[in-house]
Design an enzyme around this catalytic site. Structure first.
Site, PDB file in Angstrom:
ATOM      1  N   ASP A   1       0.838  -1.200   0.000  1.00 29.31           N
ATOM      2  CA  ASP A   1       0.000   0.000   0.000  1.00 29.31           C
ATOM      3  C   ASP A   1       0.873   1.250   0.000  1.00 29.31           C
ATOM      4  OD1 ASP A   1      -2.959   1.118   0.898  1.00 29.31           O
ATOM      5  OD2 ASP A   1      -1.343   2.259   1.831  1.00 29.31           O
TER       6      ASP A   1
ATOM      7  N   TYR B   1       3.067   9.785  -0.222  1.00 26.31           N
ATOM      8  CA  TYR B   1       4.169   9.107   0.471  1.00 26.31           C
ATOM      9  C   TYR B   1       5.501   9.342  -0.244  1.00 26.31           C
ATOM     10  CZ  TYR B   1       0.441   6.317   2.709  1.00 26.31           C
ATOM     11  OH  TYR B   1      -0.677   5.894   3.389  1.00 26.31           O
TER      12      TYR B   1
ATOM     13  N   LYS C   1      -2.886   5.921  -4.007  1.00 27.23           N
ATOM     14  CA  LYS C   1      -3.942   6.877  -3.669  1.00 27.23           C
ATOM     15  C   LYS C   1      -3.704   8.238  -4.313  1.00 27.23           C
ATOM     16  CE  LYS C   1      -3.814   4.717   0.894  1.00 27.23           C
ATOM     17  NZ  LYS C   1      -2.383   4.392   0.906  1.00 27.23           N
TER      18      LYS C   1
ATOM     19  N   HIS D   1      -7.524   9.647  -1.522  1.00 30.06           N
ATOM     20  CA  HIS D   1      -6.858   9.575  -0.226  1.00 30.06           C
ATOM     21  C   HIS D   1      -7.589  10.348   0.872  1.00 30.06           C
ATOM     22  CE1 HIS D   1      -2.552   9.092   1.591  1.00 30.06           C
ATOM     23  NE2 HIS D   1      -3.493   8.791   2.466  1.00 30.06           N
TER      24      HIS D   1
END
Length: 291
Positions: A50, A55, A84, A116
């Protein structure tokens, strides 16, 4: 909830199989660290990963998987990748945002792509443009799913109000809702709503950012059944059919986490953990404030 010889999974409303255990990669940064974590995860039996645009590790994750899958005699089809859409791409930029994730990961398709956050970066949470932007993002994801670039689409951090709004307007229902979930935050209303609409309810922050590992109630259950507090917290979720995404860069802990399928919590233990529900959130941002 079903199981194969490799990894227990849930079946999404698209028919796809999503492993019950995946590796969360939040705060996993740098090519070396990502590669090391992916290597350890694959060795331990993880088959789901994930990530997210925010990120900033999509490219490193994609590269690590390309390099390491052959080492374990695996192919792209053997792993389930989730990413996301970042809040900055909510609305008119959604198609470009999703295609950028595909490009960064260097994949022909993403197994699951989520919105997200219900809000839009740069807008106040109360801004009435937020609902329209969410709807525009969802329409873009529906189109990319129709093209086969996104195999399944879903949302993260949506409240019951956001979910209800989406269900009334969407052509394709979300496959997954990913939210904070642990014994102190049982999310009963959201879980009921997901069950009614055939949406898979998925957990993040299962360990309460590590703070639940020292909770007296959790420790008592762990001692009683001879497993670690982390295993008990993860087992509590998957025993309810809720997929989990524990974050770790430590091979030993990753290996421990895969053992959550080796035991079953008693009804008493499940009740003890569920009784800790007090509505406490360890994630500071509150989606309920987003219009």
């Amino acid at each position: 909830m079903s199981s194969t010889s490799s990894a227990p999974y849930v079946v999404l409303n698209t028919g796809a199989r999503m492993p019950l255990l995946g590796l969360g990669t939040y705060k996993l940064c740098g090519a070396e660290d990502v590669r090391s974590a992916v290597d350890a995860a694959l060795a331990s039996g993880y088959r789901a990963f994930d990530t997210a645009a925010v990120y900033r590790n999509e490219a490193d994750l994609g590269r690590a998987l390309r390099e390491l899958l052959p080492k374990y005699e695996l192919t792209r089809e053997d792993v389930f990748i989730t990413s996301k859409l970042g809040p900055k791409d909510q609305g008119v930029k959604a198609t470009d945002g999703a295609l950028h994730s595909l490009s960064q990961l260097d994949l022909d398709y993403i197994d699951l792509y989520l919105i997200h956050w219900p809000g839009t970066q740069g807008l106040l949470v109360s801004d009435q443009r937020n609902p329209g932007n969410r709807a525009q993002s969802w329409a873009a994801l529906e189109e990319l799913q129709a093209q086969g670039r996104l195999r399944a689409i879903g949302v993260s951090n949506y409240t019951a109000a956001h979910m209800t709004q989406l269900m009334h307007s969407c052509k394709v229902p979300p496959a997954v809702l990913q939210v904070e979930f642990h014994p102190q935050l049982c999310q009963k209303e959201l879980r009921r709503l997901c069950e009614e609409h055939g949406v898979c309810f998925q957990a993040y922050s299962s360990l309460g950012k590590g703070q639940l590992l020292s909770d007296p109630g959790v420790m008592e259950v762990a001692r009683g059944c001879g497993h670690t507090a982390a295993q008990v917290l993860l087992r509590w979720a998957v025993q309810q059919g809720v997929p989990v995404l524990p974050k770790s860069s430590h091979p030993d802990r990753m290996g421990e986490n895969t053992k959550l399928f080796d035991f079953t919590l008693s009804d008493t233990d499940m009740d003890t953990l569920s009784s800790l529900d007090c509505g406490h959130k360890y994630v500071s941002r509150d989606p309920s404030e987003v219009a």
